[in-house]
Write a protein that holds these residues in place. Structure first.
Motif, PDB file in Angstrom:
ATOM      1  N   ASN A 144       0.819  -1.207   0.000  1.00  0.00           N
ATOM      2  CA  ASN A 144       0.000   0.000   0.000  1.00  0.00           C
ATOM      3  C   ASN A 144       0.858   1.264   0.000  1.00  0.00           C
ATOM      4  O   ASN A 144       0.536   2.245  -0.674  1.00  0.00           O
ATOM      5  CB  ASN A 144      -0.942   0.004   1.202  1.00  0.00           C
ATOM      6  CG  ASN A 144      -2.156  -0.876   0.993  1.00  0.00           C
ATOM      7  OD1 ASN A 144      -2.487  -1.241  -0.138  1.00  0.00           O
ATOM      8  ND2 ASN A 144      -2.842  -1.227   2.070  1.00  0.00           N
ATOM      9  N   ALA A 145       1.939   1.251   0.749  1.00  0.00           N
ATOM     10  CA  ALA A 145       2.822   2.419   0.768  1.00  0.00           C
ATOM     11  C   ALA A 145       3.479   2.628  -0.590  1.00  0.00           C
ATOM     12  O   ALA A 145       3.503   3.747  -1.119  1.00  0.00           O
ATOM     13  CB  ALA A 145       3.885   2.253   1.850  1.00  0.00           C
ATOM     14  N   PHE A 146       3.969   1.567  -1.181  1.00  0.00           N
ATOM     15  CA  PHE A 146       4.688   1.698  -2.445  1.00  0.00           C
ATOM     16  C   PHE A 146       3.786   2.008  -3.630  1.00  0.00           C
ATOM     17  O   PHE A 146       4.235   2.618  -4.600  1.00  0.00           O
ATOM     18  CB  PHE A 146       5.476   0.416  -2.742  1.00  0.00           C
ATOM     19  CG  PHE A 146       6.756   0.292  -1.968  1.00  0.00           C
ATOM     20  CD1 PHE A 146       7.611   1.365  -1.809  1.00  0.00           C
ATOM     21  CD2 PHE A 146       7.113  -0.924  -1.406  1.00  0.00           C
ATOM     22  CE1 PHE A 146       8.792   1.245  -1.100  1.00  0.00           C
ATOM     23  CE2 PHE A 146       8.300  -1.066  -0.697  1.00  0.00           C
ATOM     24  CZ  PHE A 146       9.140   0.034  -0.540  1.00  0.00           C
ATOM     25  N   THR A 147       2.521   1.594  -3.573  1.00  0.00           N
ATOM     26  CA  THR A 147       1.681   1.731  -4.768  1.00  0.00           C
ATOM     27  C   THR A 147       0.415   2.565  -4.589  1.00  0.00           C
ATOM     28  O   THR A 147      -0.246   2.867  -5.582  1.00  0.00           O
ATOM     29  CB  THR A 147       1.258   0.341  -5.300  1.00  0.00           C
ATOM     30  OG1 THR A 147       0.386  -0.297  -4.345  1.00  0.00           O
ATOM     31  CG2 THR A 147       2.474  -0.547  -5.558  1.00  0.00           C
ATOM     32  N   ARG A 148       0.091   2.990  -3.360  1.00  0.00           N
ATOM     33  CA  ARG A 148      -1.172   3.714  -3.162  1.00  0.00           C
ATOM     34  C   ARG A 148      -1.033   5.001  -2.350  1.00  0.00           C
ATOM     35  O   ARG A 148      -1.929   5.840  -2.349  1.00  0.00           O
ATOM     36  CB  ARG A 148      -2.192   2.807  -2.451  1.00  0.00           C
ATOM     37  CG  ARG A 148      -2.573   1.557  -3.216  1.00  0.00           C
ATOM     38  CD  ARG A 148      -3.548   0.707  -2.408  1.00  0.00           C
ATOM     39  NE  ARG A 148      -4.811   1.386  -2.178  1.00  0.00           N
ATOM     40  CZ  ARG A 148      -5.644   1.113  -1.172  1.00  0.00           C
ATOM     41  NH1 ARG A 148      -5.318   0.190  -0.284  1.00  0.00           N
ATOM     42  NH2 ARG A 148      -6.774   1.772  -1.030  1.00  0.00           N
ATOM     43  N   LEU A 149       0.065   5.196  -1.665  1.00  0.00           N
ATOM     44  CA  LEU A 149       0.203   6.280  -0.698  1.00  0.00           C
ATOM     45  C   LEU A 149       0.155   7.666  -1.350  1.00  0.00           C
ATOM     46  O   LEU A 149       0.840   7.928  -2.330  1.00  0.00           O
ATOM     47  CB  LEU A 149       1.528   6.110   0.056  1.00  0.00           C
ATOM     48  CG  LEU A 149       1.875   7.156   1.112  1.00  0.00           C
ATOM     49  CD1 LEU A 149       0.824   7.187   2.224  1.00  0.00           C
ATOM     50  CD2 LEU A 149       3.264   6.867   1.691  1.00  0.00           C
ATOM     51  N   ARG A 150      -0.653   8.533  -0.776  1.00  0.00           N
ATOM     52  CA  ARG A 150      -0.618   9.964  -1.074  1.00  0.00           C
ATOM     53  C   ARG A 150      -0.525  10.751   0.230  1.00  0.00           C
ATOM     54  O   ARG A 150       0.402  11.526   0.431  1.00  0.00           O
ATOM     55  CB  ARG A 150      -1.863  10.396  -1.861  1.00  0.00           C
ATOM     56  CG  ARG A 150      -1.947   9.846  -3.279  1.00  0.00           C
ATOM     57  CD  ARG A 150      -3.173  10.402  -4.006  1.00  0.00           C
ATOM     58  NE  ARG A 150      -3.291   9.871  -5.361  1.00  0.00           N
ATOM     59  CZ  ARG A 150      -3.988   8.782  -5.695  1.00  0.00           C
ATOM     60  NH1 ARG A 150      -4.642   8.100  -4.743  1.00  0.00           N
ATOM     61  NH2 ARG A 150      -4.049   8.366  -6.942  1.00  0.00           N
ATOM     62  N   PHE A 151      -1.511  10.540   1.101  1.00  0.00           N
ATOM     63  CA  PHE A 151      -1.567  11.277   2.360  1.00  0.00           C
ATOM     64  C   PHE A 151      -1.341  10.347   3.545  1.00  0.00           C
ATOM     65  O   PHE A 151      -1.757   9.186   3.540  1.00  0.00           O
ATOM     66  CB  PHE A 151      -2.935  11.940   2.527  1.00  0.00           C
ATOM     67  CG  PHE A 151      -3.258  12.989   1.501  1.00  0.00           C
ATOM     68  CD1 PHE A 151      -2.692  14.252   1.576  1.00  0.00           C
ATOM     69  CD2 PHE A 151      -4.131  12.715   0.458  1.00  0.00           C
ATOM     70  CE1 PHE A 151      -2.993  15.224   0.634  1.00  0.00           C
ATOM     71  CE2 PHE A 151      -4.447  13.674  -0.488  1.00  0.00           C
ATOM     72  CZ  PHE A 151      -3.873  14.939  -0.398  1.00  0.00           C
ATOM     73  N   CYS A 152      -0.704  10.889   4.580  1.00  0.00           N
ATOM     74  CA  CYS A 152      -0.589  10.165   5.848  1.00  0.00           C
ATOM     75  C   CYS A 152      -0.485  11.187   6.974  1.00  0.00           C
ATOM     76  O   CYS A 152      -0.307  12.390   6.734  1.00  0.00           O
ATOM     77  CB  CYS A 152       0.608   9.214   5.857  1.00  0.00           C
ATOM     78  SG  CYS A 152       2.227  10.002   5.740  1.00  0.00           S
ATOM     79  N   PHE A 199      -6.463   6.591   2.156  1.00  0.00           N
ATOM     80  CA  PHE A 199      -6.530   6.148   0.768  1.00  0.00           C
ATOM     81  C   PHE A 199      -7.716   6.705  -0.020  1.00  0.00           C
ATOM     82  O   PHE A 199      -7.823   6.462  -1.218  1.00  0.00           O
ATOM     83  CB  PHE A 199      -6.580   4.617   0.707  1.00  0.00           C
ATOM     84  CG  PHE A 199      -5.383   3.953   1.330  1.00  0.00           C
ATOM     85  CD1 PHE A 199      -4.125   4.109   0.774  1.00  0.00           C
ATOM     86  CD2 PHE A 199      -5.516   3.178   2.472  1.00  0.00           C
ATOM     87  CE1 PHE A 199      -3.010   3.497   1.336  1.00  0.00           C
ATOM     88  CE2 PHE A 199      -4.413   2.565   3.043  1.00  0.00           C
ATOM     89  CZ  PHE A 199      -3.159   2.724   2.473  1.00  0.00           C
ATOM     90  N   ASP A 200      -8.615   7.437   0.618  1.00  0.00           N
ATOM     91  CA  ASP A 200      -9.818   7.888  -0.073  1.00  0.00           C
ATOM     92  C   ASP A 200      -9.586   9.144  -0.897  1.00  0.00           C
ATOM     93  O   ASP A 200     -10.202   9.329  -1.951  1.00  0.00           O
ATOM     94  CB  ASP A 200     -10.949   8.142   0.938  1.00  0.00           C
ATOM     95  CG  ASP A 200     -11.457   6.868   1.578  1.00  0.00           C
ATOM     96  OD1 ASP A 200     -11.358   5.804   0.916  1.00  0.00           O
ATOM     97  OD2 ASP A 200     -11.940   6.913   2.720  1.00  0.00           O
ATOM     98  N   THR A 201      -8.720  10.018  -0.439  1.00  0.00           N
ATOM     99  CA  THR A 201      -8.527  11.311  -1.085  1.00  0.00           C
ATOM    100  C   THR A 201      -7.531  11.193  -2.224  1.00  0.00           C
ATOM    101  O   THR A 201      -6.397  10.746  -2.025  1.00  0.00           O
ATOM    102  CB  THR A 201      -8.036  12.352  -0.064  1.00  0.00           C
ATOM    103  OG1 THR A 201      -8.902  12.356   1.067  1.00  0.00           O
ATOM    104  CG2 THR A 201      -7.992  13.738  -0.690  1.00  0.00           C
ATOM    105  N   LYS A 202      -7.953  11.635  -3.424  1.00  0.00           N
ATOM    106  CA  LYS A 202      -7.099  11.516  -4.602  1.00  0.00           C
ATOM    107  C   LYS A 202      -6.885  12.866  -5.285  1.00  0.00           C
ATOM    108  O   LYS A 202      -6.393  12.921  -6.418  1.00  0.00           O
ATOM    109  CB  LYS A 202      -7.708  10.512  -5.586  1.00  0.00           C
ATOM    110  CG  LYS A 202      -7.844   9.108  -4.990  1.00  0.00           C
ATOM    111  CD  LYS A 202      -8.415   8.129  -5.988  1.00  0.00           C
ATOM    112  CE  LYS A 202      -8.535   6.741  -5.362  1.00  0.00           C
ATOM    113  NZ  LYS A 202      -9.083   5.737  -6.310  1.00  0.00           N
ATOM    114  N   ASP A 203      -7.245  13.939  -4.576  1.00  0.00           N
ATOM    115  CA  ASP A 203      -7.117  15.264  -5.161  1.00  0.00           C
ATOM    116  C   ASP A 203      -5.733  15.846  -4.876  1.00  0.00           C
ATOM    117  O   ASP A 203      -4.819  15.132  -4.470  1.00  0.00           O
ATOM    118  CB  ASP A 203      -8.226  16.174  -4.622  1.00  0.00           C
ATOM    119  CG  ASP A 203      -9.619  15.687  -5.028  1.00  0.00           C
ATOM    120  OD1 ASP A 203      -9.743  15.162  -6.151  1.00  0.00           O
ATOM    121  OD2 ASP A 203     -10.553  15.821  -4.229  1.00  0.00           O
ATOM    122  N   SER A 204      -5.591  17.131  -5.065  1.00  0.00           N
ATOM    123  CA  SER A 204      -4.296  17.777  -4.910  1.00  0.00           C
ATOM    124  C   SER A 204      -3.870  17.829  -3.448  1.00  0.00           C
ATOM    125  O   SER A 204      -4.640  17.523  -2.535  1.00  0.00           O
ATOM    126  CB  SER A 204      -4.359  19.192  -5.469  1.00  0.00           C
ATOM    127  OG  SER A 204      -5.215  19.999  -4.666  1.00  0.00           O
TER     128      SER A 204
END
Length: 278
Positions: A176-184, A192-197
């Motif tokens: 998940n960290a390598f392929t999905r992470l944006r915010f933490c 994992f829900d937020t995909k905006d800027s």
């Protein structure tokens, strides 16, 4: 000799061809590093994989979430999504060779002074730990019973890394960290829900690269995955998913091995998919 890092291609082979022409790529002289999401949503994923396989030695590719989705779909672990465009691969006569090549791609690379990942790095991980965990996951994907992992790969739990994690839970945090992470959060809890800027960060969360005191701070990192992020062009950070499949650009960063010495080159892409369709 030139070295390039390239963002998410997502099946846009024509754009990749134009980009390689634009940079004057020569496989006998130059080296490419593609940051994952080679396939899906674009019109010609099959051609992308065949092109990169033929460039073995001159092209090195990471695994992204869409690449893992293709592997899971091919082995009946996931049903195809409405917007998937990987049927050409699944029906190809060289399907097995393509999928075997794909699953043996690395999860992270360190080369020419840069740490390269598809999505992100958790704040608890330094470069050495990041590469060790990537190798741990790669060993599973390259093993004889690798498809068993695909059945345990999906899910958001646990959302936080711990050195004490074992088994499927440990591997799920890593992937998940390598392929999905944006915010933490500052503690490394993933969202994992937020995909905006970056400005759309939920309360208490921030872009993974903005976590104060993250253990990779100062290490040059290149990543893709986040097409809505906008341009991040810093001496120690290159965000290279510039939304090719959405009608943006496909971007390459030419690096010299010296932090801060980066040249970005992009080509415009025809829109192959619409945001919100999937």
């Amino acid at each position: 000799m030139s070295i390039y890092m390239i963002g998410d291609v997502q099946g846009c082979d024509a754009a990749l061809g134009r980009l390689l022409d634009e940079i004057g790529f020569s496989p006998s002289r130059d080296t490419l590093y593609l940051l994952g999401d080679l396939v899906n949503r674009g019109p010609d994923s099959l051609a992308v994989l065949r092109r990169l396989m033929a460039l073995e030695g001159a092209a090195h590719a990471l695994l992204g979430n869409h690449d893992l989705h293709l592997l899971a779909t091919a082995h009946g672990v996931r049903k195809p999504h409405r917007g998937d465009t990987v049927g050409d691969i699944l029906g190809a006569p060289d399907r097995d060779a393509l999928l075997d090549w794909l699953r043996t791609r690395p999860m992270a690379l360190s080369a020419h002074g840069w740490l390269m990942v598809h999505a992100g790095v958790l704040p608890q991980w330094d470069v050495k730990t990041t590469l060790a965990l990537a190798e741990e996951l790669q060993a599973v994907l390259r093993s004889s019973d690798w498809t068993a992992f695909l059945h345990e790969m999906y899910g958001n739990e646990p959302p936080l890394w711990s050195d004490s994690l074992r088994g499927a839970a440990r591997l799920r945090v890593i992937v998940n960290a390598f392929t999905r992470l944006r915010f933490c959060t500052a503690q490394g809890v993933m969202e994992f829900d937020t995909k905006d800027s970056a400005g759309a960060a939920p309360e208490g969360f921030m872009p993974w690269f903005d976590v104060p005191g993250r253990r990779t701070e100062g290490a040059p990192i290149a990543f893709g995955h986040w097409s809505t992020l906008g341009t991040v062009d810093r001496p120690d950070l290159q965000a290279l998913d510039t939304g090719c499949v959405w009608g943006g650009c496909l971007t390459a960063a030419r690096i010299s091995g010296q932090p801060g010495n980066v040249e970005r080159i992009g080509v415009r892409c025809e829109q192959a998919s619409k945001p919100g369709k999937h």
